[in-house]
Enzyme design. Structure first.
Site, PDB file in Angstrom:
ATOM      1  CD1 TRP A 113      -4.541  -7.827  -0.684  1.00 40.97           C
ATOM      2  CD2 TRP A 113      -2.526  -8.655  -0.212  1.00 40.97           C
ATOM      3  NE1 TRP A 113      -3.886  -6.907   0.093  1.00 40.97           N
ATOM      4  CE2 TRP A 113      -2.650  -7.389   0.402  1.00 40.97           C
ATOM      5  CE3 TRP A 113      -1.337  -9.365  -0.072  1.00 40.97           C
ATOM      6  CZ2 TRP A 113      -1.622  -6.824   1.147  1.00 40.97           C
ATOM      7  CZ3 TRP A 113      -0.318  -8.807   0.681  1.00 40.97           C
ATOM      8  CH2 TRP A 113      -0.462  -7.559   1.280  1.00 40.97           C
ATOM      9  CG  ASP A 146      -1.772  -1.132   1.445  1.00 40.11           C
ATOM     10  OD1 ASP A 146      -1.700  -2.066   0.640  1.00 40.11           O
ATOM     11  OD2 ASP A 146      -2.536  -1.144   2.426  1.00 40.11           O
ATOM     12  CD  GLN A 204       2.055  -0.689   5.380  1.00 37.24           C
ATOM     13  OE1 GLN A 204       1.716  -1.675   6.026  1.00 37.24           O
ATOM     14  NE2 GLN A 204       2.620   0.363   5.957  1.00 37.24           N
TER      15      GLN A 204
END
Length: 497
Positions: free
Chosen positions: A300, A46, A62
Protein backbone atom coordinates in the site's frame (compact mmCIF):
# COMPACT_ATOMS: atom_id res chain seq x y z
CA UNK A 1 -31.84 -20.60 -6.92
CA UNK A 2 -32.60 -18.42 -3.90
CA UNK A 3 -33.24 -14.70 -4.17
CA UNK A 4 -29.83 -14.14 -2.54
CA UNK A 5 -28.00 -16.08 -5.21
CA UNK A 6 -30.01 -14.65 -8.10
CA UNK A 7 -28.71 -11.23 -7.04
CA UNK A 8 -25.24 -12.64 -6.58
CA UNK A 9 -25.27 -14.24 -10.05
CA UNK A 10 -26.32 -10.98 -11.68
CA UNK A 11 -23.48 -9.10 -10.00
CA UNK A 12 -20.98 -11.71 -11.19
CA UNK A 13 -22.28 -11.51 -14.76
CA UNK A 14 -21.91 -7.74 -14.65
CA UNK A 15 -18.34 -8.04 -13.33
CA UNK A 16 -17.37 -10.53 -16.03
CA UNK A 17 -18.69 -8.26 -18.77
CA UNK A 18 -16.56 -5.43 -17.38
CA UNK A 19 -13.45 -7.61 -17.26
CA UNK A 20 -13.87 -8.71 -20.87
CA UNK A 21 -14.09 -5.09 -21.94
CA UNK A 22 -11.27 -3.85 -19.70
CA UNK A 23 -8.70 -6.45 -20.77
CA UNK A 24 -8.80 -5.34 -24.41
CA UNK A 25 -5.51 -3.74 -25.35
CA UNK A 26 -3.51 -5.18 -22.45
CA UNK A 27 -1.41 -7.15 -24.91
CA UNK A 28 0.31 -3.82 -25.64
CA UNK A 29 1.18 -3.17 -21.97
CA UNK A 30 4.97 -3.05 -21.62
CA UNK A 31 5.11 -4.08 -17.96
CA UNK A 32 2.77 -7.09 -17.95
CA UNK A 33 4.55 -9.98 -16.20
CA UNK A 34 5.41 -13.23 -17.95
CA UNK A 35 5.31 -15.84 -15.17
CA UNK A 36 3.79 -14.08 -12.14
CA UNK A 37 0.06 -14.28 -11.67
CA UNK A 38 -1.99 -11.16 -12.47
CA UNK A 39 -5.71 -10.51 -12.84
CA UNK A 40 -7.07 -10.36 -16.43
CA UNK A 41 -7.32 -6.58 -15.97
CA UNK A 42 -7.67 -3.86 -13.35
CA UNK A 43 -6.93 -4.06 -9.62
CA UNK A 44 -5.72 -7.09 -7.63
CA UNK A 45 -4.47 -7.39 -4.06
CA UNK A 46 -4.51 -10.11 -1.38
CA UNK A 47 -4.46 -13.79 -2.35
CA UNK A 48 -7.24 -15.63 -0.55
CA UNK A 49 -8.81 -19.05 -0.65
CA UNK A 50 -5.64 -20.87 -1.70
CA UNK A 51 -6.44 -24.57 -1.96
CA UNK A 52 -5.85 -27.76 -3.90
CA UNK A 53 -9.17 -29.56 -4.35
CA UNK A 54 -9.51 -32.88 -6.19
CA UNK A 55 -6.07 -32.39 -7.72
CA UNK A 56 -6.66 -28.86 -9.00
CA UNK A 57 -5.02 -25.76 -7.51
CA UNK A 58 -7.30 -22.76 -6.90
CA UNK A 59 -6.09 -19.19 -6.44
CA UNK A 60 -8.73 -16.70 -5.35
CA UNK A 61 -7.81 -13.06 -4.89
CA UNK A 62 -9.11 -9.62 -4.00
CA UNK A 63 -10.19 -7.98 -7.22
CA UNK A 64 -11.87 -4.79 -8.41
CA UNK A 65 -13.15 -5.64 -11.90
CA UNK A 66 -14.25 -2.09 -12.72
CA UNK A 67 -11.13 -0.04 -12.03
CA UNK A 68 -7.35 0.01 -11.70
CA UNK A 69 -7.89 1.45 -8.21
CA UNK A 70 -8.96 -0.34 -5.07
CA UNK A 71 -12.75 -0.41 -4.79
CA UNK A 72 -15.68 -2.72 -4.07
CA UNK A 73 -13.95 -6.03 -3.49
CA UNK A 74 -14.80 -9.16 -5.46
CA UNK A 75 -13.08 -12.54 -5.40
CA UNK A 76 -11.26 -13.22 -8.64
CA UNK A 77 -10.48 -16.87 -9.36
CA UNK A 78 -7.97 -18.93 -11.32
CA UNK A 79 -7.09 -22.63 -11.48
CA UNK A 80 -3.92 -24.56 -12.27
CA UNK A 81 -2.65 -28.11 -12.46
CA UNK A 82 0.94 -27.12 -11.64
CA UNK A 83 1.04 -23.77 -9.73
CA UNK A 84 2.63 -22.15 -12.80
CA UNK A 85 0.13 -22.18 -15.69
CA UNK A 86 -3.07 -20.47 -14.55
CA UNK A 87 -6.48 -20.38 -16.21
CA UNK A 88 -8.80 -17.49 -15.37
CA UNK A 89 -12.21 -18.56 -14.12
CA UNK A 90 -15.44 -16.67 -13.48
CA UNK A 91 -15.45 -14.21 -10.60
CA UNK A 92 -16.28 -16.34 -7.54
CA UNK A 93 -17.76 -13.75 -5.16
CA UNK A 94 -19.32 -10.36 -5.76
CA UNK A 95 -20.88 -7.96 -3.22
CA UNK A 96 -24.65 -8.42 -3.41
CA UNK A 97 -26.15 -8.65 0.11
CA UNK A 98 -26.74 -6.25 2.99
CA UNK A 99 -23.66 -7.61 4.80
CA UNK A 100 -21.29 -6.99 1.84
CA UNK A 101 -23.11 -4.47 -0.39
CA UNK A 102 -24.76 -1.07 -0.15
CA UNK A 103 -25.98 0.94 -3.12
CA UNK A 104 -23.83 4.02 -3.71
CA UNK A 105 -21.17 2.97 -1.19
CA UNK A 106 -17.74 2.27 -2.71
CA UNK A 107 -16.15 1.01 0.55
CA UNK A 108 -17.84 -2.38 0.50
CA UNK A 109 -17.16 -5.89 -0.60
CA UNK A 110 -16.24 -9.50 -0.13
CA UNK A 111 -12.98 -9.06 1.76
CA UNK A 112 -10.26 -11.67 2.21
CA UNK A 113 -10.77 -15.14 3.65
CA UNK A 114 -10.00 -18.76 2.96
CA UNK A 115 -11.16 -21.92 1.21
CA UNK A 116 -11.55 -25.46 2.51
CA UNK A 117 -12.60 -28.78 1.02
CA UNK A 118 -15.91 -29.78 2.59
CA UNK A 119 -16.48 -33.22 1.14
CA UNK A 120 -17.01 -32.72 -2.60
CA UNK A 121 -17.68 -29.00 -2.11
CA UNK A 122 -15.35 -26.05 -1.85
CA UNK A 123 -16.37 -23.70 0.95
CA UNK A 124 -15.28 -20.06 0.94
CA UNK A 125 -15.26 -18.22 4.28
CA UNK A 126 -14.87 -14.48 3.83
CA UNK A 127 -15.46 -11.07 5.42
CA UNK A 128 -18.48 -9.04 4.41
CA UNK A 129 -17.47 -5.39 4.65
CA UNK A 130 -19.71 -2.32 4.51
CA UNK A 131 -18.19 0.89 5.84
CA UNK A 132 -20.68 2.99 7.75
CA UNK A 133 -22.60 0.01 9.09
CA UNK A 134 -22.29 -1.30 12.63
CA UNK A 135 -20.67 -3.72 12.72
CA UNK A 136 -18.80 -2.88 9.56
CA UNK A 137 -17.31 -6.37 9.20
CA UNK A 138 -18.89 -9.81 9.59
CA UNK A 139 -17.95 -13.33 8.46
CA UNK A 140 -19.85 -15.13 5.73
CA UNK A 141 -19.73 -18.41 3.79
CA UNK A 142 -20.32 -19.58 0.22
CA UNK A 143 -20.29 -23.08 -1.28
CA UNK A 144 -19.67 -24.66 -4.67
CA UNK A 145 -20.04 -28.19 -6.01
CA UNK A 146 -18.33 -27.50 -9.34
CA UNK A 147 -15.50 -25.36 -7.93
CA UNK A 148 -16.44 -22.38 -10.11
CA UNK A 149 -19.95 -21.15 -9.26
CA UNK A 150 -20.50 -20.25 -5.60
CA UNK A 151 -23.74 -19.80 -3.67
CA UNK A 152 -23.79 -17.64 -0.57
CA UNK A 153 -25.18 -19.37 2.54
CA UNK A 154 -28.69 -18.41 3.58
CA UNK A 155 -27.46 -18.34 7.21
CA UNK A 156 -25.02 -15.52 6.43
CA UNK A 157 -23.47 -13.83 8.21
CA UNK A 158 -22.15 -16.88 10.06
CA UNK A 159 -20.45 -14.59 12.61
CA UNK A 160 -22.51 -11.45 13.06
CA UNK A 161 -20.15 -9.24 15.08
CA UNK A 162 -16.70 -9.13 16.66
CA UNK A 163 -16.32 -10.46 20.22
CA UNK A 164 -16.76 -8.00 23.06
CA UNK A 165 -13.59 -6.07 23.76
CA UNK A 166 -12.16 -6.34 20.25
CA UNK A 167 -12.07 -3.56 17.69
CA UNK A 168 -14.58 -3.25 14.84
CA UNK A 169 -11.72 -4.21 12.51
CA UNK A 170 -12.59 -7.90 12.25
CA UNK A 171 -11.63 -9.53 8.97
CA UNK A 172 -9.78 -12.12 6.88
CA UNK A 173 -10.91 -15.44 8.39
CA UNK A 174 -8.59 -18.43 7.94
CA UNK A 175 -10.20 -21.85 8.45
CA UNK A 176 -8.62 -25.27 8.95
CA UNK A 177 -9.61 -28.67 10.32
CA UNK A 178 -8.19 -30.38 13.41
CA UNK A 179 -9.39 -33.63 14.97
CA UNK A 180 -12.74 -33.48 13.16
CA UNK A 181 -13.59 -29.86 14.05
CA UNK A 182 -13.24 -26.68 12.04
CA UNK A 183 -11.23 -23.81 13.52
CA UNK A 184 -11.06 -20.18 12.41
CA UNK A 185 -8.80 -17.26 13.26
CA UNK A 186 -9.78 -13.71 12.32
CA UNK A 187 -7.62 -10.59 12.09
CA UNK A 188 -8.38 -7.96 14.71
CA UNK A 189 -6.89 -5.89 17.55
CA UNK A 190 -7.23 -5.21 21.25
CA UNK A 191 -6.17 -1.97 22.95
CA UNK A 192 -4.13 -0.88 19.94
CA UNK A 193 -2.29 -4.19 19.51
CA UNK A 194 -2.84 -6.95 16.97
CA UNK A 195 -4.94 -9.92 18.05
CA UNK A 196 -6.45 -13.09 16.59
CA UNK A 197 -9.79 -14.31 17.98
CA UNK A 198 -10.35 -18.07 17.63
CA UNK A 199 -13.59 -19.90 16.74
CA UNK A 200 -14.67 -23.54 16.47
CA UNK A 201 -17.40 -25.21 14.39
CA UNK A 202 -18.76 -28.59 13.33
CA UNK A 203 -20.40 -27.46 10.09
CA UNK A 204 -18.80 -24.14 8.95
CA UNK A 205 -22.06 -22.32 9.70
CA UNK A 206 -22.43 -22.29 13.50
CA UNK A 207 -19.32 -20.93 15.19
CA UNK A 208 -18.38 -20.85 18.89
CA UNK A 209 -16.00 -18.18 20.17
CA UNK A 210 -13.05 -19.68 22.08
CA UNK A 211 -11.22 -16.49 23.07
CA UNK A 212 -8.16 -14.69 21.76
CA UNK A 213 -5.49 -17.14 20.61
CA UNK A 214 -2.74 -14.51 20.70
CA UNK A 215 -2.27 -10.82 21.48
CA UNK A 216 0.55 -8.91 19.82
CA UNK A 217 2.76 -6.35 21.48
CA UNK A 218 3.23 -2.67 20.75
CA UNK A 219 6.15 -3.36 18.40
CA UNK A 220 4.05 -5.64 16.17
CA UNK A 221 1.58 -3.14 14.75
CA UNK A 222 -1.84 -1.97 15.88
CA UNK A 223 -3.97 -4.45 13.90
CA UNK A 224 -3.25 -7.88 12.41
CA UNK A 225 -4.62 -8.60 8.95
CA UNK A 226 -4.69 -11.90 7.06
CA UNK A 227 -3.88 -14.29 9.93
CA UNK A 228 -2.94 -17.85 8.98
CA UNK A 229 -2.46 -20.49 11.69
CA UNK A 230 -1.40 -23.97 10.62
CA UNK A 231 0.43 -27.10 11.77
CA UNK A 232 3.84 -27.94 10.34
CA UNK A 233 6.00 -30.77 11.59
CA UNK A 234 5.65 -30.94 15.38
CA UNK A 235 4.89 -27.23 15.62
CA UNK A 236 2.37 -24.65 14.48
CA UNK A 237 3.10 -21.46 12.58
CA UNK A 238 1.21 -18.18 12.61
CA UNK A 239 1.48 -15.70 9.74
CA UNK A 240 0.07 -12.20 10.20
CA UNK A 241 0.22 -8.95 8.24
CA UNK A 242 0.63 -6.19 10.84
CA UNK A 243 -0.69 -2.72 10.12
CA UNK A 244 1.53 0.21 11.11
CA UNK A 245 4.43 -1.96 12.26
CA UNK A 246 7.73 -0.11 11.93
CA UNK A 247 9.59 -1.60 8.95
CA UNK A 248 7.40 -4.69 9.04
CA UNK A 249 4.90 -6.14 6.57
CA UNK A 250 4.49 -9.87 7.12
CA UNK A 251 5.74 -11.84 10.09
CA UNK A 252 5.81 -15.57 10.75
CA UNK A 253 5.93 -17.11 14.21
CA UNK A 254 6.79 -20.66 15.22
CA UNK A 255 5.25 -22.07 18.38
CA UNK A 256 2.84 -24.46 20.07
CA UNK A 257 -0.94 -24.55 19.67
CA UNK A 258 -3.02 -25.58 22.69
CA UNK A 259 -6.40 -26.48 21.21
CA UNK A 260 -7.97 -27.17 24.60
CA UNK A 261 -7.19 -23.68 25.88
CA UNK A 262 -7.46 -22.06 22.46
CA UNK A 263 -4.02 -20.45 22.76
CA UNK A 264 -1.05 -20.14 20.42
CA UNK A 265 2.29 -19.83 22.26
CA UNK A 266 4.96 -18.28 20.02
CA UNK A 267 8.60 -19.30 20.41
CA UNK A 268 10.22 -17.36 17.57
CA UNK A 269 9.31 -14.65 15.09
CA UNK A 270 10.82 -13.33 11.85
CA UNK A 271 9.95 -11.16 8.88
CA UNK A 272 9.05 -13.39 5.94
CA UNK A 273 10.45 -11.09 3.25
CA UNK A 274 12.57 -7.96 3.72
CA UNK A 275 11.49 -6.30 0.48
CA UNK A 276 9.05 -3.45 0.03
CA UNK A 277 6.61 -5.39 -2.14
CA UNK A 278 5.35 -8.29 -0.07
CA UNK A 279 2.09 -8.39 1.91
CA UNK A 280 -0.94 -10.51 2.82
CA UNK A 281 0.86 -13.86 2.59
CA UNK A 282 -1.40 -16.90 2.78
CA UNK A 283 -0.52 -20.60 2.83
CA UNK A 284 -2.18 -23.92 2.10
CA UNK A 285 -1.19 -27.57 2.21
CA UNK A 286 -1.30 -29.32 -1.13
CA UNK A 287 -2.04 -32.98 -1.78
CA UNK A 288 1.68 -33.78 -1.70
CA UNK A 289 1.86 -32.50 1.87
CA UNK A 290 3.74 -29.30 0.96
CA UNK A 291 2.91 -26.04 2.73
CA UNK A 292 2.81 -23.46 -0.09
CA UNK A 293 2.87 -19.67 0.43
CA UNK A 294 1.81 -16.94 -2.00
CA UNK A 295 1.71 -13.22 -1.23
CA UNK A 296 0.62 -10.00 -2.87
CA UNK A 297 3.71 -8.67 -4.69
CA UNK A 298 2.95 -5.04 -3.93
CA UNK A 299 2.37 -2.81 -0.94
CA UNK A 300 0.00 0.00 0.00
CA UNK A 301 2.98 2.33 0.54
CA UNK A 302 4.25 2.46 -3.06
CA UNK A 303 2.86 3.69 -6.34
CA UNK A 304 1.37 1.50 -9.07
CA UNK A 305 2.83 2.73 -12.38
CA UNK A 306 0.99 0.00 -14.31
CA UNK A 307 -2.34 1.69 -13.63
CA UNK A 308 -1.58 3.73 -16.74
CA UNK A 309 -1.64 0.44 -18.69
CA UNK A 310 -4.97 -0.79 -17.27
CA UNK A 311 -3.85 -3.10 -14.50
CA UNK A 312 -2.38 -3.07 -10.98
CA UNK A 313 -1.01 -5.78 -8.70
CA UNK A 314 0.46 -9.28 -8.95
CA UNK A 315 1.37 -12.33 -6.87
CA UNK A 316 4.77 -13.65 -5.84
CA UNK A 317 6.05 -16.94 -7.13
CA UNK A 318 4.79 -19.81 -4.93
CA UNK A 319 7.20 -20.67 -2.13
CA UNK A 320 7.33 -23.84 -0.05
CA UNK A 321 7.46 -23.26 3.71
CA UNK A 322 9.97 -25.55 5.42
CA UNK A 323 10.73 -25.80 9.14
CA UNK A 324 14.25 -26.89 10.14
CA UNK A 325 15.18 -27.94 13.68
CA UNK A 326 11.73 -26.88 14.93
CA UNK A 327 12.63 -23.18 14.72
CA UNK A 328 14.32 -22.16 11.45
CA UNK A 329 11.76 -21.04 8.86
CA UNK A 330 12.87 -21.33 5.26
CA UNK A 331 10.98 -20.60 2.06
CA UNK A 332 12.04 -22.38 -1.10
CA UNK A 333 10.81 -21.64 -4.62
CA UNK A 334 8.47 -24.49 -5.51
CA UNK A 335 10.16 -27.08 -7.70
CA UNK A 336 7.67 -26.44 -10.52
CA UNK A 337 9.39 -23.08 -11.17
CA UNK A 338 12.20 -25.02 -12.84
CA UNK A 339 9.77 -26.09 -15.58
CA UNK A 340 9.92 -22.50 -16.83
CA UNK A 341 13.63 -22.71 -17.57
CA UNK A 342 14.97 -22.37 -21.11
CA UNK A 343 18.30 -21.36 -22.68
CA UNK A 344 20.64 -22.46 -19.89
CA UNK A 345 24.09 -20.87 -19.64
CA UNK A 346 26.81 -21.94 -17.19
CA UNK A 347 29.84 -19.68 -16.68
CA UNK A 348 33.37 -20.59 -15.71
CA UNK A 349 34.53 -19.43 -12.25
CA UNK A 350 35.33 -15.73 -12.38
CA UNK A 351 37.86 -13.91 -10.20
CA UNK A 352 37.14 -10.20 -9.80
CA UNK A 353 39.82 -7.88 -8.51
CA UNK A 354 38.93 -4.83 -6.44
CA UNK A 355 36.68 -2.29 -8.18
CA UNK A 356 36.04 -4.44 -11.23
CA UNK A 357 32.87 -4.73 -13.31
CA UNK A 358 32.19 -7.53 -15.81
CA UNK A 359 29.23 -7.71 -18.21
CA UNK A 360 27.77 -11.25 -18.22
CA UNK A 361 24.96 -10.49 -20.69
CA UNK A 362 26.84 -9.17 -23.72
CA UNK A 363 24.57 -11.01 -26.14
CA UNK A 364 21.45 -9.87 -24.25
CA UNK A 365 20.27 -13.47 -23.98
CA UNK A 366 18.64 -12.47 -20.70
CA UNK A 367 16.15 -9.68 -21.31
CA UNK A 368 13.04 -9.29 -19.13
CA UNK A 369 12.28 -12.68 -17.52
CA UNK A 370 15.04 -14.91 -16.22
CA UNK A 371 16.63 -16.71 -13.27
CA UNK A 372 20.21 -16.40 -12.02
CA UNK A 373 22.01 -18.71 -9.59
CA UNK A 374 25.27 -17.25 -8.31
CA UNK A 375 27.76 -18.22 -5.62
CA UNK A 376 30.33 -15.78 -4.20
CA UNK A 377 33.41 -17.23 -2.50
CA UNK A 378 34.31 -14.69 0.18
CA UNK A 379 37.54 -16.17 1.55
CA UNK A 380 39.56 -13.33 -0.02
CA UNK A 381 36.98 -10.60 0.55
CA UNK A 382 38.03 -7.37 2.21
CA UNK A 383 35.81 -6.58 5.20
CA UNK A 384 35.28 -3.00 4.02
CA UNK A 385 34.06 -3.91 0.55
CA UNK A 386 31.01 -5.09 -1.31
CA UNK A 387 30.36 -7.54 -4.14
CA UNK A 388 27.28 -8.27 -6.18
CA UNK A 389 25.29 -7.75 -9.37
CA UNK A 390 23.74 -4.95 -11.34
CA UNK A 391 20.54 -5.91 -13.20
CA UNK A 392 18.30 -4.17 -15.75
CA UNK A 393 21.19 -1.83 -16.49
CA UNK A 394 21.04 0.84 -19.18
CA UNK A 395 23.77 1.13 -21.80
CA UNK A 396 25.35 4.09 -19.99
CA UNK A 397 24.92 2.50 -16.54
CA UNK A 398 22.82 5.33 -15.12
CA UNK A 399 19.79 3.06 -14.71
CA UNK A 400 20.35 -0.13 -12.73
CA UNK A 401 19.17 -2.26 -9.83
CA UNK A 402 21.93 -3.41 -7.48
CA UNK A 403 22.04 -6.61 -5.42
CA UNK A 404 25.13 -6.94 -3.27
CA UNK A 405 26.68 -8.11 -0.03
CA UNK A 406 28.11 -5.59 2.40
CA UNK A 407 30.99 -7.73 3.63
CA UNK A 408 31.50 -5.78 6.85
CA UNK A 409 27.90 -5.74 8.06
CA UNK A 410 27.02 -9.13 6.50
CA UNK A 411 23.92 -7.61 4.94
CA UNK A 412 22.33 -8.57 1.65
CA UNK A 413 21.19 -5.32 0.04
CA UNK A 414 18.82 -4.55 -2.84
CA UNK A 415 19.12 -0.96 -4.00
CA UNK A 416 16.38 0.38 -6.31
CA UNK A 417 17.29 4.06 -6.10
CA UNK A 418 18.43 3.96 -9.77
CA UNK A 419 15.97 1.34 -11.02
CA UNK A 420 14.02 3.67 -13.27
CA UNK A 421 12.01 6.86 -13.13
CA UNK A 422 8.79 5.06 -12.15
CA UNK A 423 10.39 2.70 -9.61
CA UNK A 424 10.01 3.13 -5.86
CA UNK A 425 13.37 4.34 -4.56
CA UNK A 426 14.61 2.34 -1.60
CA UNK A 427 17.51 0.40 -0.11
CA UNK A 428 16.37 -2.84 1.51
CA UNK A 429 18.72 -4.74 3.81
CA UNK A 430 18.67 -8.22 5.33
CA UNK A 431 21.18 -9.83 7.66
CA UNK A 432 22.57 -13.03 6.16
CA UNK A 433 24.41 -15.88 7.80
CA UNK A 434 27.58 -15.92 5.69
CA UNK A 435 31.10 -17.05 6.43
CA UNK A 436 33.02 -17.97 3.31
CA UNK A 437 30.32 -17.84 0.65
CA UNK A 438 27.01 -16.33 -0.35
CA UNK A 439 24.74 -18.26 -2.69
CA UNK A 440 21.71 -16.56 -4.28
CA UNK A 441 18.77 -17.36 -6.55
CA UNK A 442 17.38 -14.33 -8.35
CA UNK A 443 14.08 -14.23 -10.23
CA UNK A 444 13.55 -11.31 -12.59
CA UNK A 445 10.32 -10.63 -14.45
CA UNK A 446 9.26 -7.65 -16.51
CA UNK A 447 8.72 -5.39 -13.49
CA UNK A 448 9.59 -7.56 -10.51
CA UNK A 449 12.61 -8.86 -8.64
CA UNK A 450 12.70 -11.67 -6.07
CA UNK A 451 16.06 -12.39 -4.45
CA UNK A 452 16.63 -15.28 -2.04
CA UNK A 453 19.53 -17.03 -0.44
CA UNK A 454 19.74 -20.56 -1.83
CA UNK A 455 18.94 -22.04 1.58
CA UNK A 456 15.63 -20.12 1.65
CA UNK A 457 16.51 -18.25 4.82
CA UNK A 458 16.31 -14.70 3.40
CA UNK A 459 14.12 -13.06 0.73
CA UNK A 460 13.89 -9.53 -0.66
CA UNK A 461 11.06 -8.79 -3.10
CA UNK A 462 10.81 -5.54 -5.05
CA UNK A 463 8.77 -4.18 -7.95
CA UNK A 464 10.95 -2.25 -10.42
CA UNK A 465 9.97 -0.38 -13.58
CA UNK A 466 13.07 0.09 -15.73
CA UNK A 467 13.17 1.22 -19.33
CA UNK A 468 12.47 -1.91 -21.43
CA UNK A 469 15.77 -1.31 -23.23
CA UNK A 470 17.72 -1.60 -19.94
CA UNK A 471 18.85 -5.23 -20.09
CA UNK A 472 22.48 -5.17 -18.98
CA UNK A 473 23.73 -7.54 -16.26
CA UNK A 474 27.06 -6.94 -14.52
CA UNK A 475 28.93 -8.56 -11.67
CA UNK A 476 30.98 -6.06 -9.70
CA UNK A 477 33.21 -5.41 -6.71
CA UNK A 478 34.04 -2.32 -4.70
CA UNK A 479 37.06 -2.24 -2.38
CA UNK A 480 37.40 -6.00 -2.36
CA UNK A 481 38.28 -8.92 -4.56
CA UNK A 482 36.05 -11.96 -4.82
CA UNK A 483 35.86 -15.33 -6.54
CA UNK A 484 32.53 -16.10 -8.18
CA UNK A 485 32.53 -19.88 -8.14
CA UNK A 486 29.25 -20.36 -9.98
CA UNK A 487 26.99 -18.43 -12.30
CA UNK A 488 24.10 -20.21 -13.99
CA UNK A 489 21.34 -18.46 -15.90
CA UNK A 490 18.10 -19.43 -17.59
CA UNK A 491 15.51 -17.48 -19.51
CA UNK A 492 12.05 -18.13 -18.04
CA UNK A 493 9.24 -18.65 -20.49
CA UNK A 494 5.99 -16.72 -20.62
CA UNK A 495 3.04 -18.63 -19.17
CA UNK A 496 0.70 -15.84 -17.98
CA UNK A 497 -1.70 -14.02 -20.32
Amino acid sequence: MTITNVKHSKQIDRAMEAIEEEKKGLDQAQYRLNYHFMAPANWINDPNGLIQHNGLYHLFYQHHPYSVDWGPMHWGHATSSDLINWQHESVALAPSEEYDYEEGNEDIGCFSGSAVSNGDEIALIYTGHVIGKSPKEVQAAAFSKDGVHFNKAEKNPVIKSPPEGLTEDFRDPKVWKHNGSWYMVVGSSINGNGAIPLYKSKDLLEWTYMGVALNGDAAQGDMWECPDLFPIGDKHMLVVSPMNMTDGKNIIMVGEMDYEKGKFIPESVKEIDEGDDFYAAQTFEDERGRRILIAWMDTWKTDFPTKDEGWAGAMTIPRQVVLRDDQKVKLLPVAEIEDLRENHTSYEPLHLSSNELVDINLQETLQHSYEIMINFNLTEANSSGRAGLQLRTSADGTERTEIYLNVKTKELIVDTTLSGEKSHKSIRKAKVDVENNLSLRIFVDTCSLEVCTTDGETWITQRIYPDPKSMGINVFTESTEVLIEEIQTWTLKKVID
